[in-house]
Design a protein around this motif. Structure first.
Motif, PDB file in Angstrom:
ATOM      1  N   SER A  87       0.756  -1.454   0.180  1.00 14.75           N
ATOM      2  CA  SER A  87      -0.218  -0.254  -0.109  1.00 14.75           C
ATOM      3  C   SER A  87       0.601   0.637   0.206  1.00 14.75           C
ATOM      4  N   ILE A  88       0.276   2.541  -0.455  1.00 13.09           N
ATOM      5  CA  ILE A  88       1.065   3.668  -0.205  1.00 13.09           C
ATOM      6  C   ILE A  88       0.862   4.462   0.347  1.00 13.09           C
ATOM      7  N   ASN A  89      -0.280   3.842   1.406  1.00  7.56           N
ATOM      8  CA  ASN A  89      -0.799   4.815   2.756  1.00  7.56           C
ATOM      9  C   ASN A  89      -0.176   4.428   4.291  1.00  7.56           C
ATOM     10  N   THR A  90      -0.193   5.822   4.225  1.00  6.46           N
ATOM     11  CA  THR A  90       0.671   5.085   5.648  1.00  6.46           C
ATOM     12  C   THR A  90      -0.415   5.097   6.969  1.00  6.46           C
TER      13      THR A  90
ATOM     14  N   VAL B 225      -4.861   5.270   7.660  1.00  3.94           N
ATOM     15  CA  VAL B 225      -5.962   5.037   6.670  1.00  3.94           C
ATOM     16  C   VAL B 225      -7.007   5.527   6.899  1.00  3.94           C
ATOM     17  N   ASP B 226      -8.084   5.819   5.879  1.00  2.00           N
ATOM     18  CA  ASP B 226      -9.075   7.072   6.492  1.00  2.00           C
ATOM     19  C   ASP B 226     -10.274   5.836   6.753  1.00  2.00           C
ATOM     20  N   LEU B 227     -10.820   5.256   4.839  1.00  2.00           N
ATOM     21  CA  LEU B 227     -11.410   4.764   4.840  1.00  2.00           C
ATOM     22  C   LEU B 227     -11.513   3.210   4.010  1.00  2.00           C
ATOM     23  N   VAL B 228     -12.103   2.637   4.667  1.00  2.31           N
ATOM     24  CA  VAL B 228     -11.649   0.966   4.119  1.00  2.31           C
ATOM     25  C   VAL B 228     -13.829   0.884   3.413  1.00  2.31           C
ATOM     26  N   ILE B 229     -13.556   0.417   2.462  1.00  6.00           N
ATOM     27  CA  ILE B 229     -15.065   0.076   1.294  1.00  6.00           C
ATOM     28  C   ILE B 229     -15.800  -1.244   0.023  1.00  6.00           C
ATOM     29  N   ASP B 230     -16.667  -1.229   0.621  1.00  2.00           N
ATOM     30  CA  ASP B 230     -16.773  -2.138  -1.068  1.00  2.00           C
ATOM     31  C   ASP B 230     -17.015  -1.317  -1.602  1.00  2.00           C
ATOM     32  N   ALA B 231     -16.149  -1.543  -2.988  1.00  4.72           N
ATOM     33  CA  ALA B 231     -16.467  -0.849  -4.345  1.00  4.72           C
ATOM     34  C   ALA B 231     -16.259  -1.827  -5.673  1.00  4.72           C
TER      35      ALA B 231
ATOM     36  N   ILE C 267      -9.005   4.615   1.428  1.00  6.44           N
ATOM     37  CA  ILE C 267      -8.454   5.849   1.502  1.00  6.44           C
ATOM     38  C   ILE C 267      -7.504   6.067   2.335  1.00  6.44           C
ATOM     39  N   GLY C 268      -6.287   7.104   1.920  1.00  7.09           N
ATOM     40  CA  GLY C 268      -5.667   7.694   2.955  1.00  7.09           C
ATOM     41  C   GLY C 268      -4.718   8.484   2.767  1.00  7.09           C
ATOM     42  N   ASP C 269      -3.746   8.815   3.610  1.00  2.04           N
ATOM     43  CA  ASP C 269      -3.180  10.295   3.547  1.00  2.04           C
ATOM     44  C   ASP C 269      -2.730  10.347   2.354  1.00  2.04           C
ATOM     45  N   LYS C 270      -1.671   9.356   1.641  1.00  3.81           N
ATOM     46  CA  LYS C 270      -1.015   8.965  -0.036  1.00  3.81           C
ATOM     47  C   LYS C 270      -1.997   9.490  -1.328  1.00  3.81           C
ATOM     48  N   GLY C 271      -3.077   8.596  -0.819  1.00  4.12           N
ATOM     49  CA  GLY C 271      -3.567   7.841  -2.256  1.00  4.12           C
ATOM     50  C   GLY C 271      -5.274   7.365  -2.083  1.00  4.12           C
ATOM     51  N   PHE C 272      -5.480   7.262  -3.071  1.00  3.87           N
ATOM     52  CA  PHE C 272      -6.884   6.666  -3.156  1.00  3.87           C
ATOM     53  C   PHE C 272      -6.024   5.393  -3.891  1.00  3.87           C
ATOM     54  N   GLU C 273      -6.738   4.098  -3.618  1.00  2.00           N
ATOM     55  CA  GLU C 273      -6.174   2.834  -3.789  1.00  2.00           C
ATOM     56  C   GLU C 273      -7.762   1.642  -3.498  1.00  2.00           C
TER      57      GLU C 273
ATOM     58  N   ILE D  41      -5.812  -0.268  -8.309  1.00  7.96           N
ATOM     59  CA  ILE D  41      -5.042   0.302  -8.462  1.00  7.96           C
ATOM     60  C   ILE D  41      -4.780   1.357  -7.491  1.00  7.96           C
ATOM     61  N   GLN D  42      -3.554   1.908  -8.251  1.00  5.93           N
ATOM     62  CA  GLN D  42      -3.417   3.601  -6.665  1.00  5.93           C
ATOM     63  C   GLN D  42      -3.390   4.445  -7.491  1.00  5.93           C
ATOM     64  N   ILE D  43      -3.492   5.216  -6.835  1.00  6.26           N
ATOM     65  CA  ILE D  43      -3.440   6.784  -8.051  1.00  6.26           C
ATOM     66  C   ILE D  43      -2.848   7.671  -6.066  1.00  6.26           C
ATOM     67  N   PRO D  44      -1.892   8.629  -6.489  1.00  7.22           N
ATOM     68  CA  PRO D  44      -1.470   9.716  -5.749  1.00  7.22           C
ATOM     69  C   PRO D  44      -2.857  10.258  -5.220  1.00  7.22           C
ATOM     70  N   TRP D  45      -2.701  11.431  -4.486  1.00 12.54           N
ATOM     71  CA  TRP D  45      -3.295  12.643  -4.373  1.00 12.54           C
ATOM     72  C   TRP D  45      -2.436  13.300  -5.460  1.00 12.54           C
TER      73      TRP D  45
END
Length: 123
Positions: free
Chosen positions: A4-7, A9-15, A29-35, A46-50
């Motif tokens: 993971s690119i995040n250190t 994590v704010d939210l983990v949800i089914d998608a 969804i975390g502090d470094k990006g969207f995964e 899919i990993q997308i940095p902010w």
């Protein structure tokens, strides 16, 4: 396994990822990006940095009562479309990391038709 690119994590949800054939998994969804991580195949992620996010486009229906899907447009790699169980919660969490001016509504069906007719009559 994918790192993971995040250190934090704010939210983990089914998608669901709507890239070609729909893939089911989890959004993180975390502090470094969207995964997005696929449930079945660990290689499909899919990993997308902010810093790469250009726009977050939400498809809004019934005056904000229902958001069927949202798209993340990146600066270099195009658009990624997702849907999840609680879209509003996901978009509020994304808003903490992305400038609110970069979060926009997509055009409705009638707006697209109106724009098409205007361009036809201008010629």
């Amino acid at each position: 396994m994918v790192q993971s690119i995040n250190t934090k994590v704010d939210l983990v949800i089914d998608a669901t990822s709507h890239m070609g054939i729909s893939d089911y998994g989890k959004i993180m969804i975390g502090d470094k990006g969207f995964e997005f991580f696929n449930n079945r195949d660990a290689r499909k992620f899919i990993q997308i940095p902010w810093v790469e996010v250009e726009y977050v486009i939400a498809s809004v229906m019934f005056k904000g009562k229902w958001i069927p899907r949202y798209t993340i447009q990146t600066k270099r790699n195009g658009k990624y479309t997702f849907s999840s169980k609680e879209q509003k919660k996901v978009l509020r969490t994304i808003r903490e990391y992305v400038d609110p001016n970069q979060m926009v509504q997509s055009l409705s069906f009638f707006d697209v038709i109106k724009r098409c007719l205007k361009s036809k009559f201008k010629k």
